[in-house]
Design a protein around this motif. Structure first.
Motif, mmCIF file in Angstrom:
data_model
loop_
_atom_site.group_PDB
_atom_site.id
_atom_site.type_symbol
_atom_site.label_atom_id
_atom_site.label_comp_id
_atom_site.label_asym_id
_atom_site.label_seq_id
_atom_site.Cartn_x
_atom_site.Cartn_y
_atom_site.Cartn_z
ATOM 1 N N ALA A 1 13.529 -22.237 -18.308
ATOM 2 C CA ALA A 1 13.200 -20.809 -18.282
ATOM 3 C C ALA A 1 11.688 -20.605 -18.371
ATOM 4 O O ALA A 1 11.128 -19.717 -17.712
ATOM 5 C CB ALA A 1 13.913 -20.080 -19.415
ATOM 6 N N PHE A 2 10.997 -21.428 -19.180
ATOM 7 C CA PHE A 2 9.542 -21.353 -19.293
ATOM 8 C C PHE A 2 8.892 -21.614 -17.930
ATOM 9 O O PHE A 2 7.986 -20.882 -17.508
ATOM 10 C CB PHE A 2 9.042 -22.365 -20.319
ATOM 11 C CG PHE A 2 7.549 -22.572 -20.297
ATOM 12 C CD1 PHE A 2 6.716 -21.705 -20.981
ATOM 13 C CD2 PHE A 2 6.984 -23.620 -19.587
ATOM 14 C CE1 PHE A 2 5.337 -21.875 -20.956
ATOM 15 C CE2 PHE A 2 5.616 -23.798 -19.546
ATOM 16 C CZ PHE A 2 4.785 -22.920 -20.234
ATOM 17 N N ASN A 3 9.331 -22.669 -17.244
ATOM 18 C CA ASN A 3 8.743 -23.002 -15.944
ATOM 19 C C ASN A 3 8.986 -21.902 -14.913
ATOM 20 O O ASN A 3 8.099 -21.584 -14.116
ATOM 21 C CB ASN A 3 9.309 -24.340 -15.438
ATOM 22 C CG ASN A 3 8.616 -25.534 -16.068
ATOM 23 O OD1 ASN A 3 7.506 -25.895 -15.694
ATOM 24 N ND2 ASN A 3 9.260 -26.142 -17.043
ATOM 25 N N LEU B 1 11.118 -15.246 -13.810
ATOM 26 C CA LEU B 1 11.848 -14.768 -14.983
ATOM 27 C C LEU B 1 10.872 -13.984 -15.848
ATOM 28 O O LEU B 1 9.648 -14.155 -15.726
ATOM 29 C CB LEU B 1 12.441 -15.945 -15.776
ATOM 30 C CG LEU B 1 13.731 -16.572 -15.244
ATOM 31 C CD1 LEU B 1 14.145 -17.742 -16.141
ATOM 32 C CD2 LEU B 1 14.864 -15.568 -15.151
ATOM 33 N N PRO B 2 11.358 -13.119 -16.729
ATOM 34 C CA PRO B 2 10.453 -12.351 -17.590
ATOM 35 C C PRO B 2 9.509 -13.249 -18.379
ATOM 36 O O PRO B 2 9.889 -14.330 -18.841
ATOM 37 C CB PRO B 2 11.418 -11.600 -18.515
ATOM 38 C CG PRO B 2 12.673 -11.467 -17.729
ATOM 39 C CD PRO B 2 12.772 -12.730 -16.921
ATOM 40 N N TYR C 1 10.596 -22.204 -27.811
ATOM 41 C CA TYR C 1 10.755 -21.040 -26.926
ATOM 42 C C TYR C 1 12.017 -20.291 -27.368
ATOM 43 O O TYR C 1 13.086 -20.401 -26.770
ATOM 44 C CB TYR C 1 10.836 -21.498 -25.469
ATOM 45 C CG TYR C 1 9.582 -22.208 -25.014
ATOM 46 C CD1 TYR C 1 8.385 -21.509 -24.863
ATOM 47 C CD2 TYR C 1 9.580 -23.580 -24.776
ATOM 48 C CE1 TYR C 1 7.224 -22.155 -24.469
ATOM 49 C CE2 TYR C 1 8.415 -24.234 -24.381
ATOM 50 C CZ TYR C 1 7.249 -23.520 -24.225
ATOM 51 O OH TYR C 1 6.101 -24.163 -23.842
ATOM 52 N N SER C 2 11.849 -19.508 -28.432
ATOM 53 C CA SER C 2 12.991 -18.898 -29.109
ATOM 54 C C SER C 2 13.734 -17.896 -28.234
ATOM 55 O O SER C 2 14.949 -17.755 -28.356
ATOM 56 C CB SER C 2 12.548 -18.227 -30.409
ATOM 57 O OG SER C 2 11.466 -17.351 -30.181
ATOM 58 N N ASN C 3 13.031 -17.194 -27.328
ATOM 59 C CA ASN C 3 13.723 -16.234 -26.461
ATOM 60 C C ASN C 3 14.703 -16.948 -25.532
ATOM 61 O O ASN C 3 15.781 -16.428 -25.228
ATOM 62 C CB ASN C 3 12.710 -15.424 -25.642
ATOM 63 C CG ASN C 3 11.926 -14.449 -26.487
ATOM 64 O OD1 ASN C 3 12.449 -13.903 -27.454
ATOM 65 N ND2 ASN C 3 10.670 -14.223 -26.155
ATOM 66 N N GLY C 4 14.320 -18.147 -25.071
ATOM 67 C CA GLY C 4 15.232 -18.929 -24.243
ATOM 68 C C GLY C 4 16.440 -19.402 -25.028
ATOM 69 O O GLY C 4 17.573 -19.372 -24.536
ATOM 70 N N VAL C 5 16.208 -19.815 -26.269
ATOM 71 C CA VAL C 5 17.308 -20.274 -27.139
ATOM 72 C C VAL C 5 18.306 -19.144 -27.377
ATOM 73 O O VAL C 5 19.528 -19.327 -27.259
ATOM 74 C CB VAL C 5 16.744 -20.798 -28.474
ATOM 75 C CG1 VAL C 5 17.870 -21.065 -29.471
ATOM 76 C CG2 VAL C 5 15.929 -22.067 -28.256
ATOM 77 N N ILE C 6 17.784 -17.956 -27.722
ATOM 78 C CA ILE C 6 18.661 -16.819 -28.024
ATOM 79 C C ILE C 6 19.406 -16.360 -26.773
ATOM 80 O O ILE C 6 20.608 -16.070 -26.821
ATOM 81 C CB ILE C 6 17.840 -15.662 -28.628
ATOM 82 C CG1 ILE C 6 17.275 -16.082 -30.000
ATOM 83 C CG2 ILE C 6 18.691 -14.410 -28.773
ATOM 84 C CD1 ILE C 6 16.270 -15.111 -30.568
ATOM 85 N N ILE D 1 12.033 -9.696 -9.682
ATOM 86 C CA ILE D 1 11.102 -9.942 -10.783
ATOM 87 C C ILE D 1 9.763 -10.447 -10.246
ATOM 88 O O ILE D 1 8.685 -9.992 -10.661
ATOM 89 C CB ILE D 1 11.700 -10.965 -11.774
ATOM 90 C CG1 ILE D 1 12.923 -10.369 -12.476
ATOM 91 C CG2 ILE D 1 10.661 -11.420 -12.792
ATOM 92 C CD1 ILE D 1 13.693 -11.363 -13.325
ATOM 93 N N HIS D 2 9.820 -11.380 -9.295
ATOM 94 C CA HIS D 2 8.603 -11.954 -8.723
ATOM 95 C C HIS D 2 7.772 -10.880 -8.017
ATOM 96 O O HIS D 2 6.539 -10.814 -8.194
ATOM 97 C CB HIS D 2 8.974 -13.068 -7.747
ATOM 98 C CG HIS D 2 7.796 -13.843 -7.245
ATOM 99 N ND1 HIS D 2 7.102 -14.735 -8.017
ATOM 100 C CD2 HIS D 2 7.172 -13.838 -6.034
ATOM 101 C CE1 HIS D 2 6.124 -15.267 -7.324
ATOM 102 N NE2 HIS D 2 6.135 -14.748 -6.110
ATOM 103 N N THR D 3 8.442 -10.049 -7.225
ATOM 104 C CA THR D 3 7.747 -8.975 -6.504
ATOM 105 C C THR D 3 7.068 -8.022 -7.479
ATOM 106 O O THR D 3 5.930 -7.584 -7.254
ATOM 107 C CB THR D 3 8.740 -8.206 -5.612
ATOM 108 O OG1 THR D 3 9.334 -9.112 -4.674
ATOM 109 C CG2 THR D 3 8.031 -7.091 -4.852
#
Length: 612
Positions: free
Chosen positions: A326-328, A335-336, A348-353, A450-452
């Motif tokens: 998710a970070f990459n 992704l946000p 990367y707690s947001n990814g874990v949650i 999201i990218h746009t």
């Protein structure tokens, strides 16, 4: 209160400079990143034999050549991912490789597949572990979903505490399982070699079986390929290793693959030699354990306990790899950006949650029964396998360094087998994998939206090197203060508005239900601030949003004609304790959200802090 609870559950914050201390040794990484792959030994052989016995128990001997092909695929995948670790050490695995060599859409297909697959990993692993628990304690069967959710939450909190601490816990069930499986296979092999265990195969190797077809063989092979799920996790988490990261990650992958190959091959051989037939109430691994350990004694129960434990914690592979992936993807603006933020414990707690929430939703939607999701689970693995290994072929043909022809040949073998498996899964299990054809287009659309958005935001915020930023010089400032009633908050807000504005207006919305109160508010304000214009907007409905917005639009237009800026000041009081916010309406929040839609006004908040 929440702060103290957070410290208990997650631990005290770590300094940014402490990040290196959270990296993994090979010993811990093997426990943290291999549980998914190793746990598949518990059901991989059973998946093969379950398909074969639909024809005849005599067909079980075909599990040996099928297992051989699975091991060839494992070898190709392992060699390929070792190459990926050295070529792309930033993590992200298949996503990064596919993006670099197949372009953004290829990378997004690989990344999207893995994101969903990691959620399935968590859901399938926890429900499988729960099934092992409820098999031992049938009275808990009706609470399967609850138990699975609790397991997910426990593993989530372990990962929020940090990689090193969760790895410390996970070493116990993983190495316990490794020890028990090694004892079972070695002891079983010794008993076979010494003649203490009789040969009970349902049919000798090579015995012709009437009705055996290539389609059934392929179906059994595609089912057995589920044993390879989780192999890619180490390549996704290279940044989590201690230096030298590439060497340690590659060696850990090799160790995991050797253990997986030995266990899968050993279990398949013992299953054939002992004549084990799948039983819905007695797993293949359980039957092998009973035969090897001479019945349901201590050895057997230790094996079952280790199996249940590793299945329960196999979900941690997803928790290790999902946040890095998710970070990459967030770094590439698909992704946000919240997925790039580190928590108090430097993970990367947001990814874990997010992963935990997604897995819990899957568990609840499918009532804790995920058997039908295993083919979809496999598709989510082998699509990225195909893209990453074919991408490595492009990589080697572009660089042409070292033994690039040998390396590309290895990747070609893995890519062809992976592609064949994807085709077989859609061909033989379409009723279970068709959701993939809906999920992936939806994810691709979301990624591009999201990218746009990020690209457009960047273009609008970027300051050109040569172009001058056009700034507007105002002749004055109009400040609108929203007034509910006359309090200390109102007085402070009016005083502040006077300090920043040339023209201050107080606006109040009145209703029909209590005209006496509304009249009193107007009189109090005029008596307190005779020099400030007070505007009472009457509303026949119980809403202040629409009349407020209309009034602000009118004033802003008049201010613009005078070359004045327009600021709307929203007063609010802030309770001493955060939980007390829930006791009050959120009118100020709703008004700010509404007013933020206007380009020509500035929205500001005046906070009055309560002390009791």
């Amino acid at each position: 209160m929440w702060r103290y609870l957070k410290r208990v559950l997650i631990g005290k914050p770590l300094k940014t400079l402490d990040e290196g201390q959270s990296h993994l040794t090979k010993f811990k990484a093997l426990a943290m990143l291999s549980s998914d792959a190793l746990s598949s030994v518990a059901y991989g052989t059973e998946q093969i034999t379950t398909v074969l016995v639909t024809l005849s128990t005599a067909a079980i001997w075909y599990s040996l050549p099928i297992a051989g092909i699975v091991l060839v695929l494992l070898l190709a995948i392992t060699l390929s991912y070792r190459q990926i670790i050295h070529a792309y050490p930033s993590g992200g695995g298949a996503y990064v490789v596919a993006t670099k060599n197949w372009g953004s859409n290829g990378g997004l297909i690989a990344g999207g597949s893995l994101l969903v697959d990691y959620m399935l990993t968590v859901a399938v692993s926890t429900t499988s572990g729960t099934e092992a628990i409820t098999s031992a304690i049938p009275s808990l069967y009706n609470y399967s979903v609850h138990i699975s959710v609790v397991i997910v939450l426990i593993i989530m909190f372990m990962n929020l505490r940090g990689m090193s601490e969760s790895a410390n816990f996970l070493t116990i069930p993983v190495y316990f399982f490794v020890i028990m499986m090694t004892v079972m296979i070695v002891w079983g092999g010794y008993n076979i070699a010494t003649g203490h265990v009789a040969y009970h195969a349902t049919a000798n190797y090579g015995t012709p079986v009437a009705g055996m077809s290539a389609i059934l063989f392929i179906r059994a092979f595609s089912a057995g390929s589920s044993s390879l799920t989780g192999v890619e996790a180490i390549s996704n988490a290279v940044p989590n290793f201690n230096p030298p990261k590439k060497k340690n990650a590659a060696n850990t992958l090799a160790m995991m693959s050797l253990i997986l190959a030995a266990f899968f091959g050993g279990v398949t051989f013992l299953s054939f030699y002992l004549g084990i037939v799948p039983n819905p109430h007695h797993t293949v691994l359980s039957q092998i354990g009973a035969a090897v350990f001479g019945g349901e004694g201590l050895g057997y129960y230790l094996l079952q306990l280790s199996t249940a434990m590793i299945l329960a914690v196999a979900a941690n592979t997803g928790f290790s790899a999902f946040p890095i992936l998710a970070f990459n993807m967030a770094k590439d603006k698909y992704l946000p950006h919240a997925f790039m933020d580190r928590g108090d414990r430097l993970g990367y707690s947001n990814g874990v949650i997010s992963l935990a929430v997604g897995a819990i939703v899957l568990i609840i939607l499918f009532h804790g029964k995920t058997n039908l999701l295993i083919p979809l689970y496999a598709v989510g693995v082998f699509v990225p396998f195909t893209l990453s290994q074919s991408g490595m072929i492009i990589h080697w043909f572009r660089l042409k360094e070292g033994s690039w022809l040998v390396k590309s040949t290895i990747n070609l073998v893995g890519a062809l087998i992976s592609l064949a498996l994807v085709i077989f899964l859609f061909w033989q299990h379409f009723s279970n994998v068709w959701p993939y054809l809906i999920i992936m287009p939806a994810l691709l659309y979301l990624f591009h939206v999201i990218h746009t958005h990020y690209i457009k935001v960047g273009m609008q915020l970027r300051v050109a090197e040569k172009a001058k930023v056009q700034l507007h010089d105002y002749d004055g400032a109009t400040v609108i203060v929203l007034v509910g009633n006359v309090t200390r908050v109102t007085k402070g807000a009016i005083n502040y508005a006077r300090s920043i504005g040339d023209y201050v207006i107080a606006m109040h919305v009145s209703f029909d239900e209590n005209p006496g109160k509304e009249h009193k508010t107007a009189n109090e304000f005029k008596a307190e601030f005779p020099d400030v214009r007070f505007v009472d907007i009457h509303s026949s409905y119980r809403s202040i949003a629409t009349p407020t917005l209309r009034f602000v639009d009118v004033i802003a237009k008049r201010a613009a004609d005078k070359n004045y800026s327009t600021t709307v000041l929203v007063p609010q009081f802030v309770p001493k304790h955060p939980w007390q916010m829930a006791l009050h309406n959120q009118t100020s929040l709703r008004l700010r959200t509404l007013l933020n839609s206007r380009e020509n006004i500035i929205v500001s908040t005046y906070n009055y802090h309560l002390h009791e």
